[in-house]
Every structure is written in structure tokens, then in C-alpha cells.
Design a protein around this motif. Sequence first.
Motif, short mmCIF file in Angstrom:
data_model
loop_
_atom_site.label_atom_id
_atom_site.label_comp_id
_atom_site.label_asym_id
_atom_site.label_seq_id
_atom_site.Cartn_x
_atom_site.Cartn_y
_atom_site.Cartn_z
N ALA A 133 0.84 -1.21 0.00
CA ALA A 133 0.00 0.00 0.00
C ALA A 133 0.87 1.26 0.00
N GLN A 134 1.94 1.26 0.78
CA GLN A 134 2.83 2.43 0.79
C GLN A 134 3.49 2.63 -0.57
N LYS A 135 3.88 1.53 -1.22
CA LYS A 135 4.47 1.63 -2.56
C LYS A 135 3.46 2.18 -3.55
N TYR A 136 2.20 1.81 -3.41
CA TYR A 136 1.16 2.33 -4.29
C TYR A 136 1.02 3.85 -4.13
N HIS A 137 1.06 4.32 -2.89
CA HIS A 137 0.98 5.77 -2.66
C HIS A 137 2.16 6.49 -3.32
N PHE A 138 3.35 5.91 -3.25
CA PHE A 138 4.50 6.50 -3.93
C PHE A 138 4.25 6.54 -5.44
N TYR A 139 3.68 5.45 -5.97
CA TYR A 139 3.45 5.36 -7.42
C TYR A 139 2.53 6.47 -7.91
N TYR A 140 1.35 6.57 -7.33
CA TYR A 140 0.41 7.57 -7.86
C TYR A 140 0.84 9.01 -7.54
N SER A 141 1.57 9.20 -6.45
CA SER A 141 1.97 10.57 -6.09
C SER A 141 2.93 11.17 -7.11
N GLN A 142 3.68 10.33 -7.80
CA GLN A 142 4.61 10.86 -8.79
C GLN A 142 3.90 11.46 -10.00
N TYR A 143 2.62 11.16 -10.16
CA TYR A 143 1.84 11.72 -11.26
C TYR A 143 0.95 12.88 -10.80
N SER A 144 1.10 13.28 -9.57
CA SER A 144 0.31 14.38 -9.02
C SER A 144 1.13 15.67 -9.06
N PRO A 145 0.45 16.82 -9.14
CA PRO A 145 1.21 18.08 -9.20
C PRO A 145 2.00 18.38 -7.93
N TRP B 295 13.17 2.98 -0.91
CA TRP B 295 12.64 3.64 0.29
C TRP B 295 12.52 2.64 1.42
N TYR B 296 12.78 3.13 2.63
CA TYR B 296 12.61 2.35 3.86
C TYR B 296 11.83 3.19 4.87
N GLN B 297 11.38 2.53 5.90
CA GLN B 297 10.72 3.22 7.00
C GLN B 297 11.35 2.76 8.31
N TYR B 298 11.28 3.64 9.29
CA TYR B 298 11.75 3.29 10.62
C TYR B 298 10.91 4.03 11.64
N ILE B 299 10.96 3.57 12.87
CA ILE B 299 10.12 4.12 13.94
C ILE B 299 11.02 4.62 15.06
N VAL B 300 10.87 5.89 15.40
CA VAL B 300 11.66 6.44 16.50
C VAL B 300 11.02 6.06 17.83
N ASP B 301 11.83 6.05 18.89
CA ASP B 301 11.35 5.65 20.21
C ASP B 301 10.43 6.68 20.84
N LYS B 302 10.70 7.96 20.56
CA LYS B 302 9.99 9.01 21.28
C LYS B 302 9.83 10.24 20.41
N PHE C 297 1.16 6.38 6.09
CA PHE C 297 1.17 5.85 7.46
C PHE C 297 -0.16 5.95 8.16
N LEU C 298 -1.00 6.89 7.75
CA LEU C 298 -2.26 7.14 8.45
C LEU C 298 -3.41 7.24 7.46
N ASP C 299 -4.57 6.80 7.90
CA ASP C 299 -5.79 7.04 7.13
C ASP C 299 -6.79 7.70 8.07
N ALA C 300 -7.97 7.98 7.57
CA ALA C 300 -8.97 8.68 8.39
C ALA C 300 -9.28 7.91 9.67
N GLN C 301 -9.39 6.60 9.58
CA GLN C 301 -9.72 5.80 10.76
C GLN C 301 -8.61 5.86 11.80
N SER C 302 -7.36 5.82 11.37
CA SER C 302 -6.27 5.89 12.35
C SER C 302 -6.17 7.28 12.98
#
Length: 175
Positions: A15-27, A76-83, A142-147
Amino acid sequence: MKTRKGYKTYPLTAAQKYHFYYSQYSPGQEILNVGSSLTIEFELNIDELRKAIYKAYERCESMRARLVYDEKEKQWYQYIVDKEDREIEFVDFTGKTMEEADAEMTKWTRVPFGQDEPMNKVVIIKTPDGFEGMYIVGDHRFLDAQSLIGFMKDVIELYCNANFEIGRASCRERV
């Protein structure tokens, strides 16, 4: 890339890769942002609300996630900070119109997030009509409306638990 700034990195989800894909075609990259607010007609203790937001950050990994691009691996990678220790701003819209307040929050939503930085922003707000609460914008990778709703619910419950000597059901009745 195995680590970034001392934190273990993880590959992106489909899903994150998909967001990267379509965003490259957005202004603009702001297409990835999701924003919302929660306000109530109640005078909140701003310092206590800020503490509740920090506590909710501790409990929610997606709100502490970061993105990073590995030039060598071209990935691309993701990581989570402790604080989260960034400042949570307070904006008072008293004396402005609702349209002006909405325009400012819309402007916040249009600012894209970069790499190696938080992928969301929380602002404590007071609206022109005297309601108080928070505005939140996050990157849809990382987030959607529900989160966002879940995060705001957690903040309000933490705030109520810390500030009212009453049970959870009574807290809901007060606010």
C-alpha cells in the motif's frame, strides 16, 4: 539499509508503494496528506492536552514513523523512533473568522512531509467560536482517516483520565 539513526529499518508495504506510485503523477506531494480536527466546547488545560498527545504518540508507532531513501539501494525504507519530543504548537484563532481558521488549517494540510522527519503534525487549536481541541494532519502512507480518529480518541481518553476524577462513562458525558 539495515538501520537509520540507530533504528531498524523496514521495507515499505504494498500500500505504501502504491501511494508512492500515484503521487509521482500528481502536481504536488500534498496529495498524500489527510487532515482532521476535533474540538469541543470546553476550556481545556493546554499543558495537560499536550501531555496527553505525547502519551498517545508513545502508544502509536505509526505516529512515530519516518521515511528514508537509500541512494545506494535505490529504495525507500521506514523506521520508527522511540519518542516524539517535537514541540506541539498552540494556535488561537480568536478574533479570526471560521473561514480564516479553515484556510489556515487547509494550508497546513497542503505542506508535504519530507524524509527523516515526522510524517504527521498535531496542533492544539482554539477556534473563533471558542471551541478547543486539536488539528492533525498525517501522511497517508502511514495514516488514514480511521487511524486519525483512533489517535484523537486516545488523546481525549488520556486527557480525561488525567484530568477528571470520574469514570470513563462520566468523562464522556462531561465533554
